[in-house]
Design an enzyme around this catalytic site. Structure first.
Site, mmCIF file in Angstrom:
data_model
loop_
_atom_site.group_PDB
_atom_site.id
_atom_site.type_symbol
_atom_site.label_atom_id
_atom_site.label_comp_id
_atom_site.label_asym_id
_atom_site.label_seq_id
_atom_site.Cartn_x
_atom_site.Cartn_y
_atom_site.Cartn_z
ATOM 1 N N GLU A 199 3.500 5.576 -3.098
ATOM 2 C CA GLU A 199 3.566 6.868 -2.298
ATOM 3 C C GLU A 199 5.129 6.972 -2.050
ATOM 4 O O GLU A 199 5.620 8.092 -2.099
ATOM 5 C CB GLU A 199 2.573 6.563 -1.243
ATOM 6 N N ASP A 200 5.540 6.076 -1.366
ATOM 7 C CA ASP A 200 6.877 6.280 -0.575
ATOM 8 C C ASP A 200 8.188 5.698 -1.529
ATOM 9 O O ASP A 200 9.254 5.923 -0.852
ATOM 10 C CB ASP A 200 6.736 5.451 0.520
ATOM 11 N N ASP A 212 -22.041 3.332 37.535
ATOM 12 C CA ASP A 212 -23.232 2.812 38.198
ATOM 13 C C ASP A 212 -23.896 1.875 37.212
ATOM 14 O O ASP A 212 -24.634 1.126 37.765
ATOM 15 C CB ASP A 212 -24.172 3.778 38.684
ATOM 16 N N HIS A 220 0.763 -1.183 -0.253
ATOM 17 C CA HIS A 220 -0.104 0.142 0.060
ATOM 18 C C HIS A 220 0.746 1.363 0.107
ATOM 19 O O HIS A 220 0.373 2.437 -0.354
ATOM 20 C CB HIS A 220 -1.168 0.037 1.029
#
Length: 697
Positions: free
Chosen positions: A67-68, A250, A63
Site C-alpha cells: 500500500e505505502d 454499586d 502489511h
C-alpha cells in the site's frame, strides 16, 4: 519474545521479513516523526503477545509495503511465497480504485478485508493489531480525523474483536476509541473511577476473602479475581440503561477460575449458598456458548453489604479462550480442544459473511448487513429436533427460518412456536421451540424487512426482491416498447437484428433485458427507444406523441413493484386513471381528478395513457372517512360490517370531534369501484353513521 514459542528457523524467516520491510519503508516517517518501520514492528509485537504463527508475524511486518511503498504484490510473493502475499494484500487498503464518495471507499475497503478474512482468518488478526497500534498512537492526528477513526473503531473493529472472542483486544479498542471520541466524558469518568476504587478497596477485599474461605470449606480449588470495570462499558451501561455513575459502580464483579467443568457447577452451588442469588439473572454459557464461542457461568447475587455482586465462573481453558478468542488456536496449539468451539463458530460466521456478500447489491449494503450482525444480544431457541439456534434478541420467526436455511426462509408461510400457530413477525424468547411451515410456491414478502433483525434474513430478502423487481421491470419495459412501436404499425419481432443491435450500442445497453429493464424502471422513455429502433433518420411529427399514446397500456394488477398506486388518490379498478413514468420506480398510477396531476402537467413526456384490464385481480387500498355518533360498540359494528363485505381493514384512526360525534378513518382493501360502492351502501345503513365519503388526500 519470538524465541519463547517459535523454532529458530522461523525466527530467522521473521528477521528476513523485517530486513525487507525496513528497506521498503526506508526514508518514510509517521506523523509522530518516528521511522515508519516502528509501526509494523509494533503490530507484529501485539501479535507475538497472542502467540500467533510466524507467517502472521511476517505478514504483519510487511502489511503496509504494497500500500505505502513501490513494492508490488508480485515481489512479495516471489520473495516470501504466495501465502504471505495474500495475507498482506488482504490487509492492504484499496487505493487505486475511484469511488463516488468516501463512504463507498470505506465500505469497499471493509468488504475486501472481510472477504480476505473468509479465505484466511489471520487477515483480521493482523488488521485488528494494526488498528490497535494506530489507536494507541492516535494523539498526533487532527481532532476531526481522530473522531472519524475512533467512530470506525467503535462501530466496526471492536465488535469484530468481540465476535471473534478476542476480549482483551476489544476492551482496549473500546476504551481508546471512547477516549478519542469523547475526551471530556472519558476524563470525568476516569476521575470518578479512581475515587470509587479507593472507596471500594475494603469491601472488595472482604468479599474476596469470604468467597475464598467458602471454597476452601467446600474443598474446591479456584482463583478468585476482582474484575475491573472498563471506561467504555461503564459509559454504555449509563447511556443505555439511563443509570447514574454511582448506580453502575454499586455492582461488584468477581471471576472464579477453576480446573474443570464439574468444578464450575460445584462452585456455583457454593456461591449460591453463600449469598442470595437474584432471580432471573443466572446464565449458563457453558451448556449454551455465546455466538463467539465464549463459555462461562454468570450469576448475580445480593451481598450482606446491600450491594449486588456479579460472578463469572469458568475453567482455565475457557478463560484463555475468552481473553484471546480465535487467536487461542495458535496461542495454545498444544491443547487443540480448547479452541474448537471458538474456531467452529468463527468459521460458521465467515460462511454466512460469504453468503451476505453474494446477496448484497453494493459495498455499503454489505457493510450495513455486517454491522447488524456484529451487535448480537443473544436469544436461544430450539428446532423441533432439539438443535439450538442462537439469534439476536428481538429476532422473529422469519429470522429463525433463514438461520435454518435460506430456502426455508424464502418459502416460509407460517410458524409454530411451542406448538401454537403464530404470525411470522412474532418475536422469539429464550427456550422456545420453533417449527417453520413452508410452501413451494411461497416467496419473501417485502413487509418482512420492517421486522427482521438478522443480517442473513435481511440480505436474502433484499436479494430476492432485487431479482423480482428486475423480472417485473423487464416485462413492463417490453410491453411499453411494443406499445410505442404499435403506434407506428410495427412490433419488436418485426425489426431486423442489425437495427436492434445498433440501437443497443447507441444507448449503451449490454443486452435486450437491460434495455427493457431501463424502460420498465422509468430510466429511459419507450418512445425515444422506439424512434431510434424505427429509424436513425426518424424525426418527430406533429401529433406523434398522441399517436403513440393512442392505445392505452392495460394495467393487470399483477405487475408487481414496477407499477405502483399513488397514495394521494388511491386509484382502484373502475376509476379513470393516468400513468406517470418516474425514474427508478416505473409507472405511478393516479386518478384523473387527483390534485397532484395538475403539478405534473408541465411534463407531458412523462405521462402515459393507461386503462384497467377487464378481468383485473387483486385488492387495492382505499381511504374511507365517516362521522359517527359516540355510542358504545360503534367501532366494533363498523368493523363487523366491513368484514361481512369481505373488506380487509389495514389501518384505523379515531378522532373525537365533540361530545356527540367522532371521526373514524379507515384504510380498507377493495376489489374495485363496485365493491367500494356496496361497502359504503351497507355502512350508510348503520344508524350511528351520520356521514361517509371516500377520502382523497
Amino acid at each position: 519474545m519470538l524465541e519463547e514459542y517459535l523454532e529458530p528457523e522461523q525466527v530467522a524467516e521473521v528477521y528476513q521479513a523485517y530486513l525487507f520491510g525496513a528497506e521498503a519503508h526506508d526514508g518514510q516517517h509517521r506523523l509522530s516523526g518516528e521511522p515508519y518501520i516502528t509501526h509494523p514492528i509494533a503490530v507484529a509485537r501485539i501479535l507475538a503477545e497472542l502467540r500467533v504463527d510466524h507467517l502472521s508475524i511476517m505478514a504483519a511486518i510487511l502489511h503496509d509495503v504494497i500500500e505505502d511503498t513501490k513494492v508490488p504484490k508480485e515481489m512479495v510473493e516471489k520473495r516470501f511465497g504466495k501465502h504471505i502475499a495474500e495475507l498482506v494484500d488482504g490487509v492492504s487498503k484499496l487505493t487505486h480504485i475511484h469511488f463516488e464518495n468516501k463512504a463507498e471507499a470505506q465500505a469497499e475497503n471493509f468488504r475486501k478485508m472481510m472477504l480476505a478474512m473468509t479465505r484466511d482468518i489471520r487477515v483480521i488478526l493482523i488488521k485488528l493489531a494494526d488498528r490497535l497500534h494506530n489507536m494507541r498512537t492516535l494523539g498526533v492526528m487532527r481532532p476531526d480525523k481522530r473522531r472519524r477513526i475512533a467512530r470506525e473503531t467503535l462501530d466496526i473493529y471492536a465488535p469484530i474483536a468481540n465476535r471473534l472472542g478476542m476480549n482483551n483486544v476489544r476492551l482496549e479498542l473500546e476504551d481508546l476509541g471512547f477516549t478519542a471520541m469523547y475526551p471530556w466524558r472519558s476524563r470525568i469518568l476516569e476521575e470518578g473511577l479512581k475515587k470509587a476504587r479507593g472507596n471500594r478497596k475494603e469491601i472488595v477485599g472482604k468479599m474476596e476473602e469470604t468467597i475464598k474461605s467458602r471454597l476452601q470449606q467446600e474443598g474446591l480449588i479456584g482463583r478468585v479475581i476482582g474484575r475491573e470495570k472498563h471506561l467504555y462499558s461503564i459509559y454504555k451501561k449509563m447511556r443505555d440503561k439511563h443509570l447514574s455513575f454511582s448506580e453502575v459502580m454499586d455492582v461488584y464483579a468477581f471471576r472464579i477460575i477453576v480446573d474443570n467443568v464439574d468444578a464450575c457447577y460445584r462452585v456455583l452451588g457454593a456461591i449460591h449458598n453463600l449469598y442470595t442469588p437474584v432471580p432471573g439473572r443466572f446464565k449458563d454459557y457453558i451448556a449454551i456458548p455465546k455466538a463467539n464461542g465464549y463459555q462461562s457461568l454468570h450469576t448475580v447475587l445480593m451481598s450482606p453489604y446491600g450491594v449486588a455482586i456479579e460472578v463469572q465462573i469458568r475453567t482455565e481453558d475457557m478463560h484463555k479462550v475468552s481473553e484471546a478468542g480465535i487467536a487461542a488456536h495458535w496461542m495454545y496449539k498444544t491443547n487443540e480442544g480448547i479452541s474448537n468451539n471458538a474456531q467452529m463458530r468463527a468459521r460458521q460466521w465467515l460462511h454466512e459473511l460469504l453468503e451476505m456478500q453474494q446477496n448484497a447489491g453494493n459495498s455499503i449494503e454489505f457493510l450495513e448487513h455486517v454491522k447488524i450482525d456484529l451487535f448480537p444480544d443473544e436469544v436461544y431457541v430450539l428446532t423441533p429436533h432439539g438443535e439450538i439456534k442462537v439469534l439476536p434478541r428481538g429476532a422473529t420467526a422469519v429470522d429463525f427460518a433463514y438461520a435454518v436455511h435460506s430456502d426455508v426462509g424464502n418459502q416460509c408461510v407460517a410458524a409454530k412456536i411451542d406448538r401454537r400457530l403464530m404470525p411470522l413477525r412474532t418475536g422469539l424468547l429464550n427456550g422456545q421451540t420453533v417449527e417453520i411451515i413452508t410452501s413451494k410456491g411461497a416467496q419473501p414478502n417485502p413487509a418482512w424487512l420492517d421486522f427482521v433483525t438478522t443480517a442473513k434474513a435481511r440480505s436474502n430478502i433484499r436479494a430476492f426482491l432485487k431479482n423480482l423487481h428486475m423480472e417485473e421491470a423487464v416485462l413492463l419495459g417490453m410491453r411499453l416498447l411494443n406499445k410505442s412501436l404499435a403506434a407506428h404499425g410495427t412490433a419488436l419481432e418485426n425489426l431486423a437484428d442489425e437495427e436492434v443491435q445498433q440501437v443497443l450500442a447507441e444507448f449503451g445497453f449490454e443486452s435486450m433485458e437491460q434495455m427493457f429493464s431501463e424502460i420498465g424502471f422509468g430510466n429511459q422513455m419507450a418512445m425515444v427507444v422506439a424512434r431510434a429502433l424505427l429509424s436513425s433518420e426518424y424525426e418527430a411529427v406533429p401529433g406523434d406523441k398522441e399517436k403513440a399514446q393512442g392505445t392505452p397500456l392495460a394495467i393487470k394488477g399483477t405487475e408487481g413493484t414496477v407499477v405502483t398506486y399513488a397514495k394521494c388518490c388511491r386509484p382502484i379498478p373502475g376509476d379513470p386513471i393516468l400513468g406517470f413514468v418516474t425514474s427508478g420506480r416505473g409507472i405511478v398510477i393516479h386518478t384523473e381528478d387527483c390534485k397532484n396531476v395538475a403539478e405534473y402537467r408541465n411534463r407531458p413526456e412523462k405521462w402515459i395513457d393507461v386503462k384497467w384490464e377487464k378481468e383485473i385481480e387483486g385488492e387495492f387500498p382505499i381511504d374511507i372517512r365517516m362521522l359517527v355518533q359516540n355510542r358504545r360498540g360503534v367501532l366494533a359494528k363498523v368493523a363487523a360490517t366491513l368484514s361481512e363485505m369481505e373488506a380487509n381493514i389495514e389501518n384505523v384512526t379515531i378522532e373525537e370531534r365533540d361530545g356527540m360525534h367522532s371521526t373514524l378513518s379507515f384504510t380498507v382493501s377493495v376489489k374495485n369501484r363496485q365493491h367500494l360502492a356496496r361497502i359504503m351502501r351497507h355502512l350508510r345503513k348503520l344508524d350511528m353513521v351520520s356521514r361517509i365519503h371516500r377520502l382523497k388526500r
